[in-house]
Design a protein around this motif. Structure first.
Motif, PDB file in Angstrom:
ATOM      1  N   GLY A 117       0.840  -1.195   0.000  1.00 20.88           N
ATOM      2  CA  GLY A 117       0.000   0.000   0.000  1.00 20.88           C
ATOM      3  C   GLY A 117       0.872   1.239   0.000  1.00 20.88           C
ATOM      4  N   SER A 118       0.268   2.370  -0.256  1.00 20.78           N
ATOM      5  CA  SER A 118       1.002   3.628  -0.188  1.00 20.78           C
ATOM      6  C   SER A 118       0.078   4.692   0.380  1.00 20.78           C
ATOM      7  N   ALA A 119       0.668   5.639   1.081  1.00 21.11           N
ATOM      8  CA  ALA A 119      -0.123   6.697   1.697  1.00 21.11           C
ATOM      9  C   ALA A 119       0.753   7.913   1.932  1.00 21.11           C
ATOM     10  N   GLY A 120       0.120   9.054   2.066  1.00 19.17           N
ATOM     11  CA  GLY A 120       0.837  10.292   2.324  1.00 19.17           C
ATOM     12  C   GLY A 120       1.140  10.513   3.793  1.00 19.17           C
ATOM     13  N   THR A 121       0.416   9.834   4.666  1.00 21.68           N
ATOM     14  CA  THR A 121       0.687   9.876   6.099  1.00 21.68           C
ATOM     15  C   THR A 121       0.555   8.467   6.641  1.00 21.68           C
ATOM     16  N   HIS A 122       1.164   8.207   7.777  1.00 23.68           N
ATOM     17  CA  HIS A 122       0.963   6.905   8.417  1.00 23.68           C
ATOM     18  C   HIS A 122      -0.458   6.897   8.972  1.00 23.68           C
ATOM     19  N   PRO A 123      -1.257   5.868   8.670  1.00 25.40           N
ATOM     20  CA  PRO A 123      -2.674   5.907   9.045  1.00 25.40           C
ATOM     21  C   PRO A 123      -2.953   5.849  10.542  1.00 25.40           C
ATOM     22  N   PHE A 124      -2.030   5.306  11.337  1.00 26.91           N
ATOM     23  CA  PHE A 124      -2.310   5.234  12.776  1.00 26.91           C
ATOM     24  C   PHE A 124      -1.099   5.564  13.644  1.00 26.91           C
ATOM     25  N   GLY A 125       0.032   5.889  13.046  1.00 26.95           N
ATOM     26  CA  GLY A 125       1.224   6.228  13.819  1.00 26.95           C
ATOM     27  C   GLY A 125       1.046   7.536  14.572  1.00 26.95           C
ATOM     28  N   ARG A 126       1.786   7.666  15.653  1.00 33.38           N
ATOM     29  CA  ARG A 126       1.771   8.886  16.448  1.00 33.38           C
ATOM     30  C   ARG A 126       3.181   9.471  16.413  1.00 33.38           C
ATOM     31  N   TYR A 127       3.284  10.748  16.091  1.00 35.44           N
ATOM     32  CA  TYR A 127       4.605  11.342  15.970  1.00 35.44           C
ATOM     33  C   TYR A 127       5.360  11.355  17.298  1.00 35.44           C
TER      34      TYR A 127
END
Length: 123
Positions: free
Chosen positions: A26-36
């Motif tokens: 998959g690819s995405a512009g942000t991590h879907p569930f990560g927390r910075y």
């Protein structure tokens, strides 16, 4: 046209490789569930310098990059290519708009990535 064909070929190759491992690509512009807050900044001078200069916005930048490299023969051609690409800027931005989630929740945006970058003074 050749670039699109090559990208489809490469993606198909990757999908076959990861499929053998029971994984989906998959690819995405942000991590879907990560927390910075849980991320460790890469320990390189470039990234340390960015965090020192920009502070909070740099630490909060849990986004994925989109890079396209195009080889051209000389600086004048590079300027011509960039001028021509300005006409397609909407489509180019849309390519990176695959980020509807932020911190594990739907953001209500098609591209949370752009909202994150809005606070980054270099954007």
């Amino acid at each position: 046209m050749q670039a699109a064909v090559e990208l489809r070929r490469l993606r198909g190759h990757l999908e076959a490789l990861v499929g053998e491992q029971g994984v989906l690509l998959g690819s995405a512009g942000t991590h879907p569930f990560g927390r910075y807050e849980d991320q460790v900044v890469t320990d390189r001078a470039r990234y340390r310098g960015i965090v020192e200069q920009v502070q909070y916005p740099a630490r909060r930048e849990l986004v994925c990059g989109l890079h396209i490299h195009v080889g051209v023969p000389d600086p004048e051609t590079a300027i011509q290519v960039v001028r021509a690409l300005r006409l397609q800027i909407t489509e180019l931005i849309a390519l990176s708009a695959s980020s509807p989630f932020w911190r594990g929740l739907p953001s209500g945006l098609r591209s949370t990535r752009h909202s994150v970058f809005d606070t980054f003074p270099r954007s």
